[in-house]
Enzyme design. Sequence first.
Site, PDB file in Angstrom:
ATOM      1  CB  CYS A 192      12.386  23.588 -69.530  1.00 63.22           C
ATOM      2  SG  CYS A 192      10.672  23.450 -69.043  1.00 63.22           S
TER       3      CYS A 192
HETATM    4  P1  NAD Z   1       3.658  28.067 -65.509  1.00 62.80           P
HETATM    5  O1  NAD Z   1       4.349  29.205 -64.877  1.00 62.80           O
HETATM    6  O2  NAD Z   1       3.138  28.185 -66.912  1.00 62.80           O
HETATM    7  O3  NAD Z   1       2.419  27.628 -64.597  1.00 62.80           O
HETATM    8  C1  NAD Z   1       2.410  27.588 -63.214  1.00 62.80           C
HETATM    9  C2  NAD Z   1       0.994  27.882 -62.722  1.00 62.80           C
HETATM   10  O4  NAD Z   1       0.954  27.699 -61.311  1.00 62.80           O
HETATM   11  C3  NAD Z   1       0.528  29.321 -62.986  1.00 62.80           C
HETATM   12  O5  NAD Z   1      -0.710  29.285 -63.667  1.00 62.80           O
HETATM   13  C4  NAD Z   1       0.393  29.926 -61.594  1.00 62.80           C
HETATM   14  O6  NAD Z   1      -0.646  30.876 -61.510  1.00 62.80           O
HETATM   15  C5  NAD Z   1       0.095  28.699 -60.754  1.00 62.80           C
HETATM   16  N1  NAD Z   1       0.381  28.817 -59.320  1.00 62.80           N
HETATM   17  C6  NAD Z   1       1.445  29.412 -58.721  1.00 62.80           C
HETATM   18  N2  NAD Z   1       1.378  29.244 -57.389  1.00 62.80           N
HETATM   19  C7  NAD Z   1       0.253  28.504 -57.142  1.00 62.80           C
HETATM   20  C8  NAD Z   1      -0.344  27.976 -55.973  1.00 62.80           C
HETATM   21  N3  NAD Z   1       0.190  28.149 -54.771  1.00 62.80           N
HETATM   22  N4  NAD Z   1      -1.482  27.273 -56.097  1.00 62.80           N
HETATM   23  C9  NAD Z   1      -2.047  27.053 -57.311  1.00 62.80           C
HETATM   24  N5  NAD Z   1      -1.516  27.527 -58.460  1.00 62.80           N
HETATM   25  C10 NAD Z   1      -0.389  28.238 -58.372  1.00 62.80           C
HETATM   26  O7  NAD Z   1       4.661  26.828 -65.407  1.00 62.80           O
HETATM   27  P2  NAD Z   1       4.848  25.616 -66.456  1.00 62.80           P
HETATM   28  O8  NAD Z   1       5.558  26.075 -67.673  1.00 62.80           O
HETATM   29  O9  NAD Z   1       3.548  24.889 -66.591  1.00 62.80           O
HETATM   30  O10 NAD Z   1       5.876  24.705 -65.646  1.00 62.80           O
HETATM   31  C11 NAD Z   1       5.490  24.013 -64.477  1.00 62.80           C
HETATM   32  C12 NAD Z   1       6.612  23.067 -64.093  1.00 62.80           C
HETATM   33  O11 NAD Z   1       6.784  22.071 -65.104  1.00 62.80           O
HETATM   34  C13 NAD Z   1       7.975  23.723 -63.925  1.00 62.80           C
HETATM   35  O12 NAD Z   1       8.661  23.058 -62.914  1.00 62.80           O
HETATM   36  C14 NAD Z   1       8.652  23.480 -65.264  1.00 62.80           C
HETATM   37  O13 NAD Z   1      10.054  23.464 -65.156  1.00 62.80           O
HETATM   38  C15 NAD Z   1       8.122  22.090 -65.594  1.00 62.80           C
HETATM   39  N6  NAD Z   1       8.070  21.800 -67.035  1.00 62.80           N
HETATM   40  C16 NAD Z   1       7.643  22.749 -67.931  1.00 62.80           C
HETATM   41  C17 NAD Z   1       7.580  22.437 -69.290  1.00 62.80           C
HETATM   42  C18 NAD Z   1       7.146  23.469 -70.315  1.00 62.80           C
HETATM   43  O14 NAD Z   1       7.356  23.241 -71.500  1.00 62.80           O
HETATM   44  N7  NAD Z   1       6.551  24.588 -69.914  1.00 62.80           N
HETATM   45  C19 NAD Z   1       7.949  21.155 -69.729  1.00 62.80           C
HETATM   46  C20 NAD Z   1       8.332  20.201 -68.788  1.00 62.80           C
HETATM   47  C21 NAD Z   1       8.391  20.528 -67.439  1.00 62.80           C
END
Ligand code: NAD
Length: 429
Positions: free
Chosen positions: A266
């Site tokens: 992030c």
């Molecule tokens: P991640 O990469 O861990 O997870 C994303 C998931 O989406 C994956 O499992 C992937 O397989 C799936 N995916 C991709 N394309 C897809 C589709 N078309 N249909 C269904 N599933 C699909 O990401 P994350 O860390 O969970 O982050 C997600 C969002 O939240 C980002 O925008 C990030 O900036 C934000 N965020 C993350 C955190 C953190 O600590 N990880 C905290 C706050 C906000």
Amino acid sequence: MNVLVVGAGYVGIVTAVCLADKGHNITCVDTDEEKVRQINSGSCPMHENGLQELLARCVSGRGTLKASSNYNGARDSEIIFLCIGTPCNSRGRIDLSYVKGAITDIGTVVAKSNNHPVVVVRSTVLPGTMEEVVIPLLEKSSRKKAGNDFSVAFNPEFLQEGKALHGFMNPDKIIIGEYDRRAGDTLEKLYHGFPAPVIRTDLRTAEMIKLASNAFLATKISFINEIGNLCKQLGVDVYQVADAIGYDPRIGRMFLNAGIGFGGSCLPKDLSALVSTAKEAGCEMKVLEAVLSVNVQQVTRMLEIARKRLGTFSNKRVAVLGLAFKPETDDVREAPAIAIIRQLLVEGATVQVYDPLAMSNAKKVLPPEVKFCKNARQAVSLSDCVLIATEWDEFKNENLYVGKLVIDGRRVLDPDKAKRVCHYEGVCW
Ligand code: NAD
């Protein structure tokens, strides 16, 4: 409520499991079939404290959580959360291609729905994305009108990996950016009973709240790192300084641990996106640009200290302890350790590494010549130098390092105690 969570990554799975635990009926959709299989068999695809137990309980015990790789059966969803990754592209902008793909799919669910679903984005996006990208795409693929046939909101996630369950269940605030009042009312109902103020805004404000929050946290880290660099030069202990200034409620002690800087999925990408958006808008962000460059500089400092002590990295055996970007997670995205290891290899070092949780994720991104050790002691033994890159508790034992050259990037060791048993130096102390 019937809730669909699209994207079962760190954010999606935490959202899904916590809401399932509250008794809602949750379906998780992810394109990764292996993740879907794991969730349905009660096994959590990533490490997060307490998540495995809660997930298993929701899948098999209560039956409130299931996963799928398609949208069959998603028609009754009252709320659809989008939790897809938004990585940075090479120009420092947020890559929306995954979000666009998922939004198009969600549009087909909205098209078939008769119960006015609320589409809620939890992924971090730049101000204007909801209005300019998400809503037009939803309307196009559903052939329905936002505000009339379905509702739209932006509800950012502020979770900290390692403490994500506690953070979800006990948020300090709930931000609801709403396109229409019905969206905000539905989300407020979903979050009823959560011990936090609910702040309802328009979409753009909510998008900016999330980015400004991450930018501020990153600024605190680079600020203390810069103070730390000077403290070291002047013979002052930056941790005593941080403890003291942290008592001031206007400052606060959190995010003031000097060292090799921030990583994770992030802070680096959200900051880069903010800075490059500002540039395009003709608005220079001098503070945030400096925050990013200080962050890169801290990794370079650690390498410089080690290089100076060793003379050269060529043919030296360097142990790197800690691969995750912070303790209590297996996430290695943008972890300082990964950048450090790549540079060590470029300079001809032999690298041996250990992390309590992140080894398998690190194996996917590091070259095969890196040696993965079975514990910290094995990594440290036969090394010419030890670099501590993540503050795991198990690295806090001075006896691990007897006689070694140790460069501490996280103030894992007490400098006075460490200096009695090894050749110890900190990055900013
Ligand atoms: P991640 O990469 O861990 O997870 C994303 C998931 O989406 C994956 O499992 C992937 O397989 C799936 N995916 C991709 N394309 C897809 C589709 N078309 N249909 C269904 N599933 C699909 O990401 P994350 O860390 O969970 O982050 C997600 C969002 O939240 C980002 O925008 C990030 O900036 C934000 N965020 C993350 C955190 C953190 O600590 N990880 C905290 C706050 C906000």
